[in-house]
Design a protein around this motif. Structure first.
Motif, PDB file in Angstrom:
ATOM      1  N   VAL A 347       0.486  -1.547  -0.045  1.00  0.00           N
ATOM      2  CA  VAL A 347       0.122  -0.462  -0.006  1.00  0.00           C
ATOM      3  C   VAL A 347       1.295   1.051  -0.164  1.00  0.00           C
ATOM      4  N   PHE A 350       1.187   2.779  -3.654  1.00  0.00           N
ATOM      5  CA  PHE A 350       0.611   3.237  -4.072  1.00  0.00           C
ATOM      6  C   PHE A 350      -0.025   4.635  -3.911  1.00  0.00           C
ATOM      7  N   LEU A 356      -8.074   3.938  -6.954  1.00  0.00           N
ATOM      8  CA  LEU A 356      -7.747   3.021  -7.508  1.00  0.00           C
ATOM      9  C   LEU A 356      -8.599   1.857  -7.454  1.00  0.00           C
ATOM     10  N   ILE A 358      -9.259  -2.109  -7.647  1.00  0.00           N
ATOM     11  CA  ILE A 358      -8.669  -3.303  -7.570  1.00  0.00           C
ATOM     12  C   ILE A 358      -9.710  -4.692  -8.240  1.00  0.00           C
ATOM     13  N   VAL A 370     -10.497  -3.935  -0.765  1.00  0.00           N
ATOM     14  CA  VAL A 370     -12.013  -2.911  -0.935  1.00  0.00           C
ATOM     15  C   VAL A 370     -11.638  -2.463   0.428  1.00  0.00           C
ATOM     16  N   LEU A 373      -8.015  -1.962   2.442  1.00  0.00           N
ATOM     17  CA  LEU A 373      -7.467  -0.449   1.199  1.00  0.00           C
ATOM     18  C   LEU A 373      -8.889   0.701   1.973  1.00  0.00           C
ATOM     19  N   ARG A 374      -9.539   0.787   2.448  1.00  0.00           N
ATOM     20  CA  ARG A 374     -10.771   1.568   2.572  1.00  0.00           C
ATOM     21  C   ARG A 374     -10.414   1.780   4.495  1.00  0.00           C
ATOM     22  N   PHE A 378      -7.741   4.537   1.977  1.00  0.00           N
ATOM     23  CA  PHE A 378      -8.146   4.566   0.822  1.00  0.00           C
ATOM     24  C   PHE A 378      -9.308   4.910   0.210  1.00  0.00           C
ATOM     25  N   HIS A 380     -11.766   5.985  -1.853  1.00  0.00           N
ATOM     26  CA  HIS A 380     -11.893   5.857  -2.856  1.00  0.00           C
ATOM     27  C   HIS A 380     -11.607   4.695  -3.999  1.00  0.00           C
ATOM     28  N   ALA A 381     -11.015   3.648  -3.369  1.00  0.00           N
ATOM     29  CA  ALA A 381     -10.292   2.655  -3.490  1.00  0.00           C
ATOM     30  C   ALA A 381     -12.340   1.647  -3.870  1.00  0.00           C
ATOM     31  N   ASN A 383     -13.969  -1.938  -5.693  1.00  0.00           N
ATOM     32  CA  ASN A 383     -13.445  -3.149  -6.907  1.00  0.00           C
ATOM     33  C   ASN A 383     -13.957  -3.577  -8.053  1.00  0.00           C
TER      34      ASN A 383
END
Length: 402
Positions: A347, A350, A356, A358, A370, A373-374, A378, A380-381, A383
């Motif tokens: 990460v 990134f 992002l 995924i 996701v 990551l959130r 992150f 705004h990641a 899937n």
């Protein structure tokens, strides 16, 4: 004794084996003289134990520490309703003795760990990994490699399964395919994602088949191949796996030379399955997407295609495994391979300023990525709904599917 060392009763009981030229009386004698240890008497261990006992394997071991629950009966065919609440091993011993009293059944009511793994696994001709969590799976692999004992791997989740034989001479081990355990909570387990009840019967039977072939010295083992099973589509696919010369356990210069308790890497909840269960398909690989995702967490393949065609800036991260990337990938669209187990370590590379996107094979691993990551910032990641399968079906029909 007659019939080449088989009793009259054995000739009758195993007649359908003896009549097969590839098995014959010699193969049946080899089975009688052999031993198999099954780690986990759950969904995978149940059919494996039943078929190995029925086949006449002389010594059968079971490792488990759970009690039978009502929810087990949908797939763990070693037990019945009257078994609910009883220790699995007690019920299993009774059932197997009733099936074939000539098989010596040994039970180990224990949680497999680095302190007892060698003691339990040593001395068996073959091991079946019916485990239901990643710590046990990596522990079984490492111990079998160090002991020189081959084992049949199996994993299941929802409609999909995997099977192989690892730690065979000159063959790969589990770490050659999946080097590192996944981080805690990144992988859904069967309790969360579900499993089709008949699927562990299919995969566990394949594991038993591999054990019988190995012990009888017949056929071609799954060593060096990964069998992928899609029960929803009823498709089977076999992928070649080469030994990794840099493998941390079986490579030329191994860095893992003693057993490790992997709970500290995987977390205690990283999978429902291991000593007691059914073995989830690795990192949720190949599971079907249920569409049960949070609002604004998914985009579809047409939106991804629009963004690519428009030249928008974003990071496209593929959380599948190396072997899956080799089958098909979106490298031409700028995709970067970051297997799910390595995501926390990646990460920092990134760009937080760019979106992002995924993707995995069909969705579930992307959902988990996701979610992770959130949780680490992150926001705004997103899937790719349906994963690369949806891309192949709706955008690029020439892309190989698996």
């Amino acid at each position: 004794m007659n019939g080449g060392g088989l009793s009259r009763e054995e000739l009758i009981r195993y007649g359908r084996h003896v009549s097969i030229p590839e098995v014959g009386m010699e193969g049946q004698r080899r089975l009688r003289a052999s031993s198999v240890l099954i780690v986990g008497a759950g969904g995978l261990g149940s059919p494996a134990a039943l078929y190995l006992a029925a086949a006449g394997v002389g010594r059968l071991g079971l490792v488990d520490h759970d009690r039978v629950e009502l929810s087990n009966l949908q797939r763990q065919v070693l037990y019945d309703t009257d078994s609910v609440g009883t220790p699995k091993l007690a019920s299993a011993r009774t059932r197997l003795a009733g099936l074939n009293p000539d098989v010596a059944v040994e039970t180990f009511e224990a949680h497999l760990d680095s302190g007892n793994a060698f003691e339990i696994l040593e001395g068996w001709d073959f091991v079946i990994d019916g485990s239901d969590n990643f710590p046990t799976r990596y522990l079984v692999n490492d111990a079998c490699v160090m002991l020189g004992t081959p084992f049949a791997y199996g994993a299941i989740l929802r409609f999909e399964g995997q099977a192989s034989v690892f730690a065979a001479p000159d063959g790969p081990c589990y770490r050659c395919l999946f080097r590192d355990p996944p981080p805690p909570d990144l992988v859904p387990n069967c309790a969360e994602a579900g499993v089709l009840g008949v699927l562990p019967g299919i995969v566990g039977s394949i594991q038993a088949n591999e054990a019988i072939k190995w012990l009888a010295g017949i056929g071609k083992p799954l060593a060096g191949r990964l069998l992928l099973i899609d029960a929803l589509r009823m498709e089977f696919r076999s992928l070649d796996i080469a030994p990794d010369p840099e493998c941390v356990v079986c490579g030329a210069e191994p860095s893992v030379t003693e057993l490790i308790d992997y709970e500290r890497f995987c977390g205690e909840t990283a999978g429902e399955m291991a000593t007691g269960g059914e073995g989830e398909a690795e990192d949720g690989a190949g599971t079907e997407d249920t569409g049960d995702t949070m609002e604004d967490v998914d985009i579809d393949v047409h939106e991804l295609k629009r963004r690519i065609d428009a030249g928008e800036r974003f990071q496209l991260i593929d959380v599948r495994e190396d072997y899956e990337w080799a089958i098909c990938n979106l490298e031409g669209a700028g995709a970067r391979l970051v297997p799910l187990a390595t995501l926390p370590a990646a990460v920092e590379s990134f760009d937080a300023a760019e979106p992002l996107i995924i993707h995995c094979r069909s969705g579930p691993r992307g959902d988990r990525a996701v979610e992770y990551l959130r949780a680490v910032g992150f926001d705004h990641a997103v899937n790719l709904a349906g994963g690369i399968l949806a891309w192949a079906e709706e955008i690029d029909p020439a892309m190989p599917q698996y």
